[in-house]
Design a protein around this motif. Structure first.
Motif, short mmCIF file in Angstrom:
data_model
loop_
_atom_site.label_atom_id
_atom_site.label_comp_id
_atom_site.label_asym_id
_atom_site.label_seq_id
_atom_site.Cartn_x
_atom_site.Cartn_y
_atom_site.Cartn_z
N SER A 168 -25.10 -7.85 8.25
CA SER A 168 -24.30 -6.79 7.62
C SER A 168 -23.32 -6.19 8.63
N LEU A 169 -23.81 -5.98 9.86
CA LEU A 169 -22.94 -5.43 10.90
C LEU A 169 -21.79 -6.39 11.22
N ALA A 170 -22.10 -7.69 11.27
CA ALA A 170 -21.07 -8.68 11.57
C ALA A 170 -20.01 -8.71 10.48
N PHE A 171 -20.44 -8.62 9.21
CA PHE A 171 -19.48 -8.62 8.11
C PHE A 171 -18.58 -7.37 8.18
N ALA A 172 -19.21 -6.22 8.38
CA ALA A 172 -18.44 -4.97 8.47
C ALA A 172 -17.48 -5.03 9.66
N HIS A 173 -17.95 -5.62 10.76
CA HIS A 173 -17.12 -5.74 11.96
C HIS A 173 -15.87 -6.57 11.68
N LYS A 174 -16.07 -7.71 10.99
CA LYS A 174 -14.94 -8.60 10.73
C LYS A 174 -13.91 -7.94 9.81
N VAL A 175 -14.39 -7.28 8.78
CA VAL A 175 -13.48 -6.60 7.85
C VAL A 175 -12.72 -5.50 8.58
N LEU A 176 -13.45 -4.67 9.33
CA LEU A 176 -12.81 -3.54 10.00
C LEU A 176 -11.90 -3.99 11.14
N TRP A 177 -12.21 -5.16 11.73
CA TRP A 177 -11.34 -5.69 12.78
C TRP A 177 -9.94 -5.95 12.23
N TRP A 178 -9.90 -6.57 11.04
CA TRP A 178 -8.60 -6.83 10.43
C TRP A 178 -7.92 -5.53 9.96
N VAL A 179 -8.70 -4.58 9.48
CA VAL A 179 -8.13 -3.28 9.10
C VAL A 179 -7.48 -2.63 10.32
N HIS A 180 -8.20 -2.64 11.43
CA HIS A 180 -7.67 -2.07 12.68
C HIS A 180 -6.41 -2.81 13.12
N PHE A 181 -6.41 -4.11 13.00
CA PHE A 181 -5.24 -4.90 13.40
C PHE A 181 -4.03 -4.54 12.56
N PHE A 182 -4.20 -4.49 11.23
CA PHE A 182 -3.04 -4.21 10.37
C PHE A 182 -2.58 -2.74 10.48
N LEU A 183 -3.50 -1.84 10.79
CA LEU A 183 -3.09 -0.47 11.07
C LEU A 183 -2.20 -0.44 12.32
N SER A 184 -2.58 -1.20 13.32
CA SER A 184 -1.79 -1.27 14.56
C SER A 184 -0.42 -1.87 14.29
N MET A 185 -0.36 -2.91 13.45
CA MET A 185 0.92 -3.51 13.10
C MET A 185 1.79 -2.53 12.30
N THR A 186 1.15 -1.77 11.43
CA THR A 186 1.89 -0.75 10.67
C THR A 186 2.49 0.28 11.60
N PHE A 187 1.71 0.68 12.61
CA PHE A 187 2.20 1.64 13.61
C PHE A 187 3.45 1.10 14.30
N ILE A 188 3.39 -0.14 14.73
CA ILE A 188 4.52 -0.73 15.45
C ILE A 188 5.73 -0.87 14.53
N ALA A 189 5.51 -1.37 13.32
CA ALA A 189 6.61 -1.57 12.37
C ALA A 189 7.28 -0.26 11.99
N ALA A 190 6.51 0.84 12.01
CA ALA A 190 7.03 2.15 11.60
C ALA A 190 7.86 2.83 12.68
N ILE A 191 7.83 2.31 13.88
CA ILE A 191 8.50 2.99 15.00
C ILE A 191 9.98 3.28 14.73
N PRO A 192 10.80 2.29 14.36
CA PRO A 192 12.23 2.61 14.15
C PRO A 192 12.50 3.39 12.87
N LEU A 193 11.52 3.50 11.99
CA LEU A 193 11.72 4.14 10.69
C LEU A 193 11.25 5.58 10.64
N THR A 194 10.52 6.03 11.66
CA THR A 194 9.94 7.37 11.66
C THR A 194 10.18 8.05 13.01
N LYS A 195 9.65 9.26 13.16
CA LYS A 195 9.76 9.98 14.42
C LYS A 195 9.06 9.26 15.56
#
Length: 673
Positions: free
Chosen positions: A211-238
Motif C-alpha cells: 500500500s505504501l509503495a502504491f501511494a508513493h508511486k502515485v504521489l511521486w507523479w503528483v509531486h512531479f507534475f506540481l513541480s512542472m506546473t510551478f516552472i510553466a507558471a513562471i512567465p505567466l505569474t508573479k
C-alpha cells in the motif's frame, strides 16, 4: 551498511523518458512565455546596460545569493531570504541526482551520493525543505492574516502559495513513504539524517508495504507534475520575478547615483522628449515592471504616500507594466495622472530600499519631461511664475540678478570678476543669495573658511541658478540654458574647485554638468565634507561645548552622495550629542522640497515638513540640524505650521561649526608643590 539510497526507488528508471519529455515541454513553454515578454521590453528605446560585464556579474551574484537587498528590511525580508536559500538548496539537491543518474554513473560508473557525502546531502536537504515550509508559512501569515496596509493581494498570491506549499509537502510525504519501507525499521542509523522525513514517516509505520509503495508511486507523479506546473507558471505569474528580479541586478545602472540621461535638445531628428507612451521609455524601465515583486517597500518609504498624497511608486511601476502589455500606444501619462507625477520629491528613498533594482525616479522623470517640454504643463501657477523668473533673472524669486552677491558685502571674499586668485569658488545658490535665513548660513560658511585660511571667491551677480529645480520638474530646456551659462563662467575664470552649501547645486554641478562640458578636473564638494576635511587636516580648530540635537540627512547629500558620517563627526567635534531619528541615514525621510517641489505649493494631504519635524521632536532633542537650504526653510515653516514653536529649533550645520570656532582652552596646570 553504506549510507546511500536507491535513486528513483519504487518508480524505477523507466520514468526517466516520460519525465524528461514533460520537462522538455515545460521548459519550452517557459522559453516561449519569456520570448513573448521580451518582445514587449523591446518596444522601449535603447539603453546601454551591457558594459563592465565582470562588475555586472559580480553585482548579480552578490545580490542573488546573499539576498542583501532583501535582508535590508527585517521580518518579511528575513522570511523571504531564508525561504530562497532553502528552496535553492532543494534545487541543487535535485540537480545532483540528475548529474549522478544521467551522467556520472552511466558514463563513468561514479556514484557520489553515498557514504558521508550522502549523509550530509540528506540532512542538508531535509533541513532546507523544513526551513522553506516554515518561512513560506510566515510569508503566508503576513499576507493573508496580518495583511499590511497597502499590500495588495491578487489571485497570483493564492496560486503561488498553494502551489509551493503543495510541492514542499508532497515532497516530504514521498520521502516519508519511502523511508517507512526502506529506512525506519531497516536502517534507522541512516533515517536520522532525514529528520523531517523521519518524523512524517512514523505516521506510515505499520501500513502494508504494498500500500505504501502504491501511494508513493502515485504521489511521486503528483509531486512531479506540481513541480512542472510551478516552472510553466513562471512567465505567466508573479513567479517570473525569480528570473526578472535576479537579471535586473545585472542591468543595474552603474553611473553615479541619481544620474539622469541628458538629451541632445539640438538634435532636429528628435520630435519627442520625455515619455507619453510606453515606447517612449527606455526598455529597462519597461522591464522594471516585470522585475517588481510588489513588496511595497518603495511605497512604505515614500514621503508623498506617507502624507496621504496619491503617489505610490509601486503603483506607477505596475501601471507602466499594465500599459506595456495591454495598451502600449495609450496615453501613459494620463493613466498614471499628472497629479501623481508632480507629487514626487525625487528623494530616491524608493530606489534605495528596492530589492529588485527598479528605477522609479527615472521613470517618473521621463513622464515629467513629456509634461514640461511637450505640453508646457506645471504643477501650479506659482511654479509657472517661478520658471518665468528663472528665465529673466536667473533665480526663482524674481529678484534682480544684480543683487545676487549683496549678501557678501563687507566680508572677506573675492568676486571672481575682480580677483581670481582663490582656493575655492563658493557657489552660493539662489537661497543663500536671496533668502534672509540662508544668507546667514553663507556668511557663517565664509567665517569658517576664513578661520581655516581658505581664500574664497564668488561669482556674485554673474551666478545663476544651477537649474536643478526646473530639471527635476522636467524642463530640460531651461536647465540646460542655465547650466551652460554657469559652465561658461567656470571655464572663463579657470575654476578648479567649487564648494556649495546646497545639496541640489552640489549634485547638479558635480554630476549633471559633466554631460554639458564641465571638465572632470573641476572638483565639486559639499560644504559638509569640505569642512570635515579641514577639521581632519587640522586647518580648522573647534571648541566643543555640549548640546543635544537630532540630525537630518538631506536626501541629496545622504542617499544621493553617500555623505553620512562626515556631518555627524563634525557635530560631535562641536560637542553635539546626536539623538537619531528612526528614519535616518540612508532611510532618512525627505523634507518635501526636492524634485522641484520647493517651487510648488503642497496642496494635498498633510505637509511633509511637519511630519519630519514631528519625527525630530519625537527624539526629545531641542534642536534639529540640517545641511540644506531647502530643508532649513521648510523645517522652519513646519515648526510654525505644525505647532512645534518653542519645542524645537532648526539650525544649519555651518551655524553650529561657526559658533565653535576657536582654540580650546588648555587644561589648567596644577601648581607645583
Amino acid at each position: 551498511m553504506e549510507a546511500s539510497r536507491q535513486i528513483y526507488w519504487n518508480v524505477g528508471l523507466g520514468v526517466l523518458l516520460p519525465m524528461y519529455f514533460f520537462t522538455a515541454l515545460t521548459f519550452a513553454a517557459v522559453v516561449f512565455g519569456f520570448y513573448r515578454r521580451v518582445q514587449v521590453y523591446k518596444l522601449g528605446k535603447p539603453l546601454h546596460r551591457r558594459d563592465q560585464i565582470p562588475r555586472r556579474i559580480s553585482i548579480f551574484l552578490k545580490n542573488v545569493f546573499t539576498q542583501l537587498q532583501v535582508l535590508r528590511v527585517p521580518g518579511p525580508g528575513s522570511l523571504h531570504a531564508f525561504f530562497f536559500w532553502g528552496f535553492f538548496l532543494l534545487f541543487i539537491g535535485t540537480l545532483l541526482i540528475m548529474i549522478q543518474v544521467d551522467f556520472s554513473q552511466p558514463l563513468f560508473g561514479l556514484r557520489f551520493l553515498r557514504g558521508t557525502f550522502y549523509e550530509i546531502y540528506s540532512l542538508t536537504l531535509d533541513i532546507a525543505g523544513g526551513l522553506a515550509i516554515l518561512m513560506l508559512g510566515g510569508l503566508l501569515v503576513r499576507r493573508f492574516v496580518v495583511k499590511p496596509h497597502g499590500l495588495d493581494t491578487v489571485w497570483d498570491d493564492y496560486f503561488m502559495h498553494a502551489l509551493i506549499f503543495s510541492i514542499l509537502i508532497t515532497g516530504f510525504i514521498v520521502e516519508a513513504l519511502r523511508m517507512a519501507v526502506t529506512e525506519i525499521g531497516v536502517n534507522p542509523d541512516l533515517a536520522r539524517f532525514s529528520p523531517v522525513g523521519l518524523l512524517a514517516g512514523y505516521a506510515f509505520v505499520g501500513i502494508a508495504p504494498r500500500s505504501l509503495a502504491f501511494a508513493h508511486k502515485v504521489l511521486w507523479w503528483v509531486h512531479f507534475f506540481l513541480s512542472m506546473t510551478f516552472i510553466a507558471a513562471i512567465p505567466l505569474t508573479k513567479l517570473r520575478h525569480l528570473f526578472t528580479t535576479s537579471v535586473n541586478y545585472f542591468f543595474s545602472d552603474l553611473t553615479p547615483k541619481g544620474t539622469i540621461v541628458t538629451p541632445n535638445l539640438e538634435d532636429e531628428t528628435v520630435d519627442q522628449y520625455g515619455a507619453l507612451k510606453v515606447p517612449d521609455l527606455p526598455w529597462k524601465y519597461i522591464y522594471d515592471s516585470d522585475a517588481c515583486t510588489v513588496c511595497k517597500r518603495c511605497q512604505d518609504r515614500c514621503p508623498a504616500y506617507n502624507t496621504d498624497k496619491p503617489l505610490t511608486p509601486m503603483q506607477v511601476v505596475r501601471q507602466v507594466g499594465e500599459m506595456a502589455f495591454n495598451d502600449p500606444q495609450g496615453d501613459m501619462v494620463r493613466r498614471v495622472t499628472e497629479e501623481v507625477l508632480w507629487e514626487c520629491t525625487t528623494c530616491r528613498a524608493c530606489q534605495e530600499i528596492c530589492p529588485a533594482g527598479i528605477e522609479h525616479v527615472n521613470i517618473i522623470m521621463e513622464m515629467r519631461r513629456e509634461l514640461a517640454l511637450m505640453e508646457g504643463a506645471f504643477p501650479g501657477e506659482e511654479v509657472r511664475s517661478a520658471v518665468g523668473h528663472l528665465e529673466v533673472n536667473g533665480n526663482p524669486f524674481g529678484l534682480a540678478y544684480a543683487s545676487r552677491g549683496d549678501w557678501a558685502q563687507g566680508l572677506d571674499v573675492k568676486v571672481m570678476a575682480e580677483e581670481r586668485d582663490v582656493d575655492i569658488l563658493y557657489f552660493a545658490g539662489c537661497f543663500a543669495s536671496f533668502d534672509r535665513r540662508n544668507k546667514e548660513v553663507a556668511k557663517n560658511f565664509l567665517r569658517i573658511c576664513n578661520a581655516a585660511g581658505v581664500r574664497v571667491g564668488i561669482l556674485g551677480k554673474e551666478e545663476k541658478c544651477c537649474g536643478d529645480p526646473v530639471r527635476r520638474l522636467g524642463n530640460e530646456y531651461l536647465y540646460q540654458m542655465l547650466a551652460r551659462e554657469n559652465i561658461e563662467l567656470f571655464q572663463g575664470y579657470g575654476v578648479k574647485k567649487i564648494v556649495t552649501t546646497c545639496p541640489h547645486c552640489f549634485n547638479t554641478l558635480r554630476r549633471d554638468y559633466r554631460d554639458l562640458g564641465l571638465e572632470k578636473e573641476v572638483e565639486v564638494e559639499h560644504y559638509s565634507r569640505f569642512m570635515h576635511t579641514l577639521l581632519r587636516d587640522r586647518r580648522l580648530t573647534l571648541r566643543p561645548e555640549a548640546f543635544d540635537l537630532t540630525y537630518h540627512d538631506s536626501c541629496y547629500v545622504g542617499r544621493y552622495m553617500d555623505i553620512i558620517d562626515e556631518p555627524r563627526e563634525l557635530l560631535k567635534a562641536c560637542g553635539g550629542g546626536i539623538r537619531e531619528m528612526g528614519a535616518s541615514r540612508y532611510e532618512s525621510f525627505c523634507c518635501g522640497s526636492g524634485g522641484g517641489r520647493i517651487l510648488a505649493e503642497e496642496r494635498v494631504g498633510t505637509r511633509i515638513n511637519e511630519k519630519r519635524v514631528g519625527m525630530a521632536h519625537g527624539t526629545g532633542a531641542p534642536m534639529l540640524v540640517s545641511n540644506c537650504p531647502y530643508c532649513l526653510s521648510t523645517f522652519e515653516d513646519g515648526i510654525k505650521t505644525g505647532g512645534f514653536e518653542g519645542k524645537i529649533v532648526v539650525k544649519d550645520l555651518a551655524e553650529i561649526v561657526a559658533s565653535r570656532l576657536g582654540t580650546p582652552t588648555p587644561p589648567a596646570t596644577p601648581p607645583k608643590a
